[in-house]
Enzyme design. Sequence first.
Site, PDB file in Angstrom:
ATOM      1  N   SER A 140       7.730  57.089 -30.021  1.00 41.06           N
ATOM      2  CA  SER A 140       6.669  57.497 -29.087  1.00 41.06           C
ATOM      3  C   SER A 140       6.159  58.896 -29.421  1.00 41.06           C
ATOM      4  CB  SER A 140       7.207  57.504 -27.659  1.00 41.06           C
ATOM      5  OG  SER A 140       7.711  56.239 -27.331  1.00 41.06           O
ATOM      6  N   ASP A 253      -6.667  53.550 -30.526  1.00 42.30           N
ATOM      7  CA  ASP A 253      -7.760  53.247 -29.590  1.00 42.30           C
ATOM      8  C   ASP A 253      -8.415  51.916 -29.953  1.00 42.30           C
ATOM      9  OD1 ASP A 253      -7.268  55.581 -28.297  1.00 42.30           O
ATOM     10  OD2 ASP A 253      -8.970  56.680 -29.134  1.00 42.30           O
ATOM     11  N   THR A 283       3.307  15.115 -10.002  1.00 41.90           N
ATOM     12  CA  THR A 283       2.630  13.833  -9.854  1.00 41.90           C
ATOM     13  C   THR A 283       3.657  12.716  -9.716  1.00 41.90           C
ATOM     14  OG1 THR A 283       1.094  14.763 -11.445  1.00 41.90           O
ATOM     15  CG2 THR A 283       0.707  12.492 -10.822  1.00 41.90           C
ATOM     16  N   LEU A 351      10.566  26.620 -14.760  1.00 43.27           N
ATOM     17  CA  LEU A 351      10.938  25.396 -15.476  1.00 43.27           C
ATOM     18  C   LEU A 351      12.439  25.127 -15.444  1.00 43.27           C
ATOM     19  CD1 LEU A 351       8.503  25.667 -18.486  1.00 43.27           C
ATOM     20  CD2 LEU A 351       8.386  24.062 -16.587  1.00 43.27           C
ATOM     21  N   GLU A 376       2.819  49.764 -30.709  1.00 39.81           N
ATOM     22  CA  GLU A 376       1.494  50.365 -30.454  1.00 39.81           C
ATOM     23  C   GLU A 376       1.524  51.252 -29.210  1.00 39.81           C
ATOM     24  OE1 GLU A 376      -0.330  48.974 -33.598  1.00 39.81           O
ATOM     25  OE2 GLU A 376      -1.818  49.373 -32.059  1.00 39.81           O
ATOM     26  N   GLY A 377       2.692  51.821 -28.928  1.00 38.02           N
ATOM     27  CA  GLY A 377       2.846  52.680 -27.756  1.00 38.02           C
ATOM     28  C   GLY A 377       3.457  51.889 -26.613  1.00 38.02           C
TER      29      GLY A 377
END
Length: 398
Positions: A140, A253, A283, A351, A376-377
């Site tokens: 980071s 960005d 159903t 489920l 990506e952060g």
Amino acid sequence: MIDFELTETQRAVRDFLHWVAEHEIRPVALQADEEGDVPLELLRRLKELGVTLDTLPGGGASGGDGEAPEHQRNRLAVLAAEELAWGDAAVAISLPGAGLGGPPVQLMGTPEQKERFLGIFRDPEPRWGAYALTEPEAGSDVAAIRTTCRKEGDHWVLNGTKLFITNGARASWNVVFATIDPALGRAGHRVFVVERGTPGFTVGRIMEKMGLRASETAELIFDECRVPAENLLGGEERYRQGEGFRTAMQTFDGTRPMVAAMAVGIGRAAYEYTRDRLREELTLSRPIPRYGVIAERLSWMERELHAARLLVWQAASMADQRIPNSKEASMAKAYAGTVATRVCAAAVELLGAVGLRHDRWVEKWFRDIKVFDIFEGTGQVQRLVVARRLFEPYGLRV
Ligand SMILES: Cc1cc2nc3c(=O)[nH]c(=O)nc-3n(C[C@H](O)[C@H](O)[C@H](O)COP(=O)(O)OP(=O)(O)OC[C@H]3O[C@@H](n4cnc5c(N)ncnc54)[C@H](O)[C@@H]3O)c2cc1C
């Protein structure tokens, strides 16, 4: 103005890629996950179909020379990212092309460098580029990179280790961030294109992961690695104003909305699978004791994913209109990562035992989605970016 209606071109691209995701990617994805690798034949086939990170109409993450008009490049890229990740995110991030390495070359490269490094993707064989920023002690905190570079004659000499680099081993070149002096922080950063075969550059471990197992994540080692001076992106003049660090940030960005779109794609896959399976069950079994709870959970999943998608489209459309979007890109990434993680967890929950079966999709999506709140952060860092933007006008630092 942001228009949320899709144009005819956008619909056509989305529908074509959905077809590719369903008929080419899905049939191979579970086995690829099991084996920890995407078959080269699939990537070749996708390249033949024009599905690479460079030839997608949106230009993909590489900012390559896709055919999209400039004003819808990012919007198309996020539509593509959602559909391909719906098919399989590990395959989507393994697609041939410059990948995350593309934007720095586009942003900083001289015309000769762009031709030299991006021109290789015209080759009919699959080729990759990659982006090597993260280090054992710098994730980071990008400014903390310790890979050093020093000038020696007409070469730069690099020393250090990069970790978790997507497609880093198979790449023809890696964009590598290094520093002339760690004490200088951001001002010391330099950005190189290091080609495969450069003396002193080796690939270390290929890392085993919980999710996105079929995607290649590599450790890269630079030991007195001699990089020709002409591989310093943009030339030395570019670095007077901390340009290296800024390029790392600008790359995000553009690519954060794409990564957020992939998270939405995985979440949507899990939601649709759960909805369809439960519909069958409901159903068949009457009366339906859990109906109210299930309906509420499914409508929550759909609502949250829809909201995340709108944030993604907004961030991408702003980029297309050249409106600064780092706050919106971070909002989209933070929201989509969290929401899609919760949706995949809810799918497993709804489920029951089927949600945990290793030979079924839901368990895979549950493992795959986690990384979308990390790379990506991380989510925390995205929220920090947004908070900084909120307080900036008042001269306050968060
Ligand atoms: C599958 C995968 C693929 C990747 N691909 C690439 C790639 O191609 N190229 C590349 O360069 N990197 C890549 N990465 C690395 C990725 O970008 C980093 O993992 C990410 O930036 C986080 O860094 P870190 O893992 O060192 O975590 P750290 O930075 O050590 O964070 C650990 C925790 O602390 C939190 N934290 C850190 N700082 C703050 C803060 N200031 N405020 C609040 N919380 C904070 C984080 O949110 C996180 O929860 C990849 C990672 C993975 C898992």
